[in-house]
Design a protein around this motif. Structure first.
Motif, PDB file in Angstrom:
ATOM      1  N   SER A 270       5.779 -10.748   3.941  1.00  0.00           N
ATOM      2  CA  SER A 270       6.236 -10.137   5.187  1.00  0.00           C
ATOM      3  C   SER A 270       5.879  -8.654   5.171  1.00  0.00           C
ATOM      4  O   SER A 270       5.718  -8.052   4.107  1.00  0.00           O
ATOM      5  CB  SER A 270       7.752 -10.318   5.361  1.00  0.00           C
ATOM      6  OG  SER A 270       8.455  -9.631   4.337  1.00  0.00           O
ATOM      7  N   PHE A 271       5.768  -8.089   6.371  1.00  0.00           N
ATOM      8  CA  PHE A 271       5.495  -6.656   6.505  1.00  0.00           C
ATOM      9  C   PHE A 271       5.799  -6.250   7.939  1.00  0.00           C
ATOM     10  O   PHE A 271       6.005  -7.092   8.818  1.00  0.00           O
ATOM     11  CB  PHE A 271       4.030  -6.328   6.166  1.00  0.00           C
ATOM     12  CG  PHE A 271       3.030  -6.970   7.094  1.00  0.00           C
ATOM     13  CD1 PHE A 271       2.550  -6.310   8.220  1.00  0.00           C
ATOM     14  CD2 PHE A 271       2.548  -8.256   6.831  1.00  0.00           C
ATOM     15  CE1 PHE A 271       1.628  -6.908   9.070  1.00  0.00           C
ATOM     16  CE2 PHE A 271       1.623  -8.865   7.670  1.00  0.00           C
ATOM     17  CZ  PHE A 271       1.167  -8.185   8.797  1.00  0.00           C
ATOM     18  N   LYS A 272       5.814  -4.964   8.168  1.00  0.00           N
ATOM     19  CA  LYS A 272       6.023  -4.426   9.511  1.00  0.00           C
ATOM     20  C   LYS A 272       4.747  -3.735   9.986  1.00  0.00           C
ATOM     21  O   LYS A 272       4.001  -3.188   9.177  1.00  0.00           O
ATOM     22  CB  LYS A 272       7.195  -3.445   9.523  1.00  0.00           C
ATOM     23  CG  LYS A 272       8.536  -4.104   9.205  1.00  0.00           C
ATOM     24  CD  LYS A 272       9.660  -3.090   9.229  1.00  0.00           C
ATOM     25  CE  LYS A 272      10.997  -3.772   8.904  1.00  0.00           C
ATOM     26  NZ  LYS A 272      12.117  -2.796   8.901  1.00  0.00           N
TER      27      LYS A 272
ATOM     28  N   LEU B 194      -8.256   8.261  -4.110  1.00  0.00           N
ATOM     29  CA  LEU B 194      -7.423   9.404  -3.740  1.00  0.00           C
ATOM     30  C   LEU B 194      -6.096   9.424  -4.481  1.00  0.00           C
ATOM     31  O   LEU B 194      -5.649  10.487  -4.929  1.00  0.00           O
ATOM     32  CB  LEU B 194      -7.173   9.401  -2.230  1.00  0.00           C
ATOM     33  CG  LEU B 194      -8.420   9.456  -1.350  1.00  0.00           C
ATOM     34  CD1 LEU B 194      -8.024   9.409   0.123  1.00  0.00           C
ATOM     35  CD2 LEU B 194      -9.240  10.700  -1.639  1.00  0.00           C
ATOM     36  N   SER B 195      -5.456   8.272  -4.621  1.00  0.00           N
ATOM     37  CA  SER B 195      -4.165   8.235  -5.309  1.00  0.00           C
ATOM     38  C   SER B 195      -3.835   6.814  -5.739  1.00  0.00           C
ATOM     39  O   SER B 195      -4.304   5.838  -5.137  1.00  0.00           O
ATOM     40  CB  SER B 195      -3.044   8.774  -4.407  1.00  0.00           C
ATOM     41  OG  SER B 195      -2.795   7.888  -3.334  1.00  0.00           O
ATOM     42  N   THR B 196      -3.027   6.704  -6.779  1.00  0.00           N
ATOM     43  CA  THR B 196      -2.516   5.411  -7.260  1.00  0.00           C
ATOM     44  C   THR B 196      -1.057   5.610  -7.640  1.00  0.00           C
ATOM     45  O   THR B 196      -0.659   6.690  -8.092  1.00  0.00           O
ATOM     46  CB  THR B 196      -3.299   4.920  -8.492  1.00  0.00           C
ATOM     47  OG1 THR B 196      -3.147   5.867  -9.561  1.00  0.00           O
ATOM     48  CG2 THR B 196      -4.773   4.759  -8.177  1.00  0.00           C
ATOM     49  N   SER B 197      -0.263   4.584  -7.446  1.00  0.00           N
ATOM     50  CA  SER B 197       1.155   4.672  -7.799  1.00  0.00           C
ATOM     51  C   SER B 197       1.735   3.278  -7.943  1.00  0.00           C
ATOM     52  O   SER B 197       1.120   2.280  -7.530  1.00  0.00           O
ATOM     53  CB  SER B 197       1.938   5.454  -6.731  1.00  0.00           C
ATOM     54  OG  SER B 197       1.875   4.789  -5.480  1.00  0.00           O
ATOM     55  N   SER B 198       2.909   3.212  -8.514  1.00  0.00           N
ATOM     56  CA  SER B 198       3.636   1.952  -8.634  1.00  0.00           C
ATOM     57  C   SER B 198       5.081   2.200  -8.240  1.00  0.00           C
ATOM     58  O   SER B 198       5.596   3.313  -8.376  1.00  0.00           O
ATOM     59  CB  SER B 198       3.566   1.416 -10.068  1.00  0.00           C
ATOM     60  OG  SER B 198       4.190   2.324 -10.968  1.00  0.00           O
ATOM     61  N   ARG B 199       5.730   1.182  -7.750  1.00  0.00           N
ATOM     62  CA  ARG B 199       7.134   1.310  -7.356  1.00  0.00           C
ATOM     63  C   ARG B 199       7.813  -0.045  -7.462  1.00  0.00           C
ATOM     64  O   ARG B 199       7.167  -1.097  -7.334  1.00  0.00           O
ATOM     65  CB  ARG B 199       7.265   1.843  -5.934  1.00  0.00           C
ATOM     66  CG  ARG B 199       6.681   0.910  -4.877  1.00  0.00           C
ATOM     67  CD  ARG B 199       6.814   1.483  -3.477  1.00  0.00           C
ATOM     68  NE  ARG B 199       6.190   0.613  -2.476  1.00  0.00           N
ATOM     69  CZ  ARG B 199       6.798  -0.400  -1.882  1.00  0.00           C
ATOM     70  NH1 ARG B 199       8.064  -0.669  -2.190  1.00  0.00           N
ATOM     71  NH2 ARG B 199       6.169  -1.151  -0.996  1.00  0.00           N
ATOM     72  N   VAL B 200       9.098  -0.008  -7.686  1.00  0.00           N
ATOM     73  CA  VAL B 200       9.920  -1.210  -7.666  1.00  0.00           C
ATOM     74  C   VAL B 200      10.689  -1.204  -6.355  1.00  0.00           C
ATOM     75  O   VAL B 200      11.470  -0.285  -6.087  1.00  0.00           O
ATOM     76  CB  VAL B 200      10.877  -1.267  -8.870  1.00  0.00           C
ATOM     77  CG1 VAL B 200      11.757  -2.504  -8.782  1.00  0.00           C
ATOM     78  CG2 VAL B 200      10.088  -1.255 -10.176  1.00  0.00           C
TER      79      VAL B 200
ATOM     80  N   MET C 157       3.310   0.504   4.754  1.00  0.00           N
ATOM     81  CA  MET C 157       3.048   0.183   3.353  1.00  0.00           C
ATOM     82  C   MET C 157       4.340  -0.159   2.610  1.00  0.00           C
ATOM     83  O   MET C 157       4.402  -1.141   1.860  1.00  0.00           O
ATOM     84  CB  MET C 157       2.353   1.356   2.669  1.00  0.00           C
ATOM     85  CG  MET C 157       0.952   1.648   3.172  1.00  0.00           C
ATOM     86  SD  MET C 157       0.241   3.115   2.386  1.00  0.00           S
ATOM     87  CE  MET C 157       0.060   2.521   0.693  1.00  0.00           C
ATOM     88  N   ASP C 158       5.361   0.635   2.820  1.00  0.00           N
ATOM     89  CA  ASP C 158       6.633   0.432   2.108  1.00  0.00           C
ATOM     90  C   ASP C 158       7.347  -0.845   2.544  1.00  0.00           C
ATOM     91  O   ASP C 158       8.241  -1.324   1.845  1.00  0.00           O
ATOM     92  CB  ASP C 158       7.549   1.637   2.335  1.00  0.00           C
ATOM     93  CG  ASP C 158       7.025   2.903   1.667  1.00  0.00           C
ATOM     94  OD1 ASP C 158       6.185   2.779   0.748  1.00  0.00           O
ATOM     95  OD2 ASP C 158       7.448   4.012   2.077  1.00  0.00           O
ATOM     96  N   SER C 159       6.966  -1.392   3.696  1.00  0.00           N
ATOM     97  CA  SER C 159       7.648  -2.593   4.199  1.00  0.00           C
ATOM     98  C   SER C 159       7.104  -3.887   3.616  1.00  0.00           C
ATOM     99  O   SER C 159       7.709  -4.943   3.784  1.00  0.00           O
ATOM    100  CB  SER C 159       7.518  -2.650   5.727  1.00  0.00           C
ATOM    101  OG  SER C 159       6.179  -2.961   6.137  1.00  0.00           O
ATOM    102  N   PHE C 160       5.970  -3.834   2.935  1.00  0.00           N
ATOM    103  CA  PHE C 160       5.324  -5.060   2.446  1.00  0.00           C
ATOM    104  C   PHE C 160       6.152  -5.703   1.339  1.00  0.00           C
ATOM    105  O   PHE C 160       6.567  -5.052   0.394  1.00  0.00           O
ATOM    106  CB  PHE C 160       3.936  -4.739   1.924  1.00  0.00           C
ATOM    107  CG  PHE C 160       3.150  -5.948   1.487  1.00  0.00           C
ATOM    108  CD1 PHE C 160       2.923  -6.995   2.358  1.00  0.00           C
ATOM    109  CD2 PHE C 160       2.650  -6.044   0.192  1.00  0.00           C
ATOM    110  CE1 PHE C 160       2.195  -8.106   1.965  1.00  0.00           C
ATOM    111  CE2 PHE C 160       1.918  -7.142  -0.221  1.00  0.00           C
ATOM    112  CZ  PHE C 160       1.700  -8.183   0.676  1.00  0.00           C
TER     113      PHE C 160
END
Length: 277
Positions: free
Chosen positions: A108-110, A187-193, A267-270
């Protein structure tokens, strides 16, 4: 004929015996701006006469303030009003998002509400901005029969994943036209929980495409490379159901600067979800 009163010490009493005093503020005034308005309104009332005018006002020691304090209050009110206007402007810029949920494939995503779905684009789902045709969003995932991912960390670090994502983009955008050149960078890379407890990687890359204005010209000076397009690609990677899912956002670089806040909300909604057996 208008009377202008400045925030200066009152002049000595004139021979006519005019008395300049100030009235105390109205009770219950809370905000600095209202307080200053009361101050301005209470400095005196003028009655116009012919051919001169007279001003009458009242004052108390409790309300007497220095010019420095008055200037400080005016400056504070200006700063507070600027902050309120800035917050209001940001709130007005945020676009309305609509949620897309695929329970069959597990994600799901927005996306912006005014974007339209395009079928037959090659991805599992594809939405496009109806006005900026180079701006779109799509979702792809690995085949359940040929993949067995346990976590997005199976790709290595976010930097390792970014290299694989960029390589995939360049492969898809490979051109057989003469005189076409691509420039790319991570340009950038990151990870998040996320709030679902799963790890997600986020990757941003830029790709520029150049093409000669006359690819068949014999002399190099006649083959001038010009920028065709300059785009930013934002990918969010997640793993569920032993599959690797990728949310892709494509946008022109100049549009990204204007819509960055909204695109990062997308992006944060995925989310990747467990498919019910």
């Amino acid at each position: 004929m208008a009377a202008v009163l400045e925030l200066l010490p009152p002049p000595p009493l004139s021979a006519a015996g005019h008395r300049l005093t100030m009235a105390s503020p109205s009770p219950g005034v809370a905000s600095p701006s209202h307080w200053l308005t009361a101050f301005r309104n209470s400095r005196g009332s003028c009655r116009r006469r012919r051919p001169s005018f007279s001003c009458k006002a009242q004052t108390t020691k409790d309300f007497a303030i220095s010019r420095r304090n008055a200037a400080t209050l005016i400056f504070s009110s200006y700063i507070l009003s600027r902050v309120d206007l800035h917050d209001t402007a940001i709130a007005q810029q945020l676009v309305e998002l609509r949620e897309y949920i695929d329970t069959f494939d597990g994600y799901s995503f927005k996306y912006p509400r005014n974007w339209i779905e395009v079928r037959g684009a090659g991805a599992d789902v594809f939405f496009r901005d109806p006005f900026v045709l180079d701006e779109n969003i799509s979702v792809e995932f690995s085949s359940p029969s040929s993949s067995s991912y346990k976590s997005v960390e199976d790709l290595g670090s976010p930097e390792d994943a970014a290299k694989k994502v960029l390589k995939q983009y360049l492969t898809e955008f490979m051109s057989t036209r003469l005189g076409v050149r691509r420039e790319s960078s991570i340009l950038s890379t990151s990870s998040r929980v996320a709030d679902d407890g799963k790890m997600y990687y986020q990757v941003e890359v830029n790709i520029k495409s150049y093409a000669n204005n006359n690819e068949l010209a014999v002399m190099p000076k006649d083959r001038v490379a010009r920028l065709e397009w300059d785009r930013r690609y934002l990918s969010v990677l997640g793993v569920e159901n032993k599959q690797l899912y990728e949310l892709r956002l494509q946008t022109p670089e100049n549009v990204f600067e204007e819509e960055e806040t909204d695109l990062r909300r997308v992006m944060d909604s995925f989310r990747v979800n467990k498919i019910a057996g």
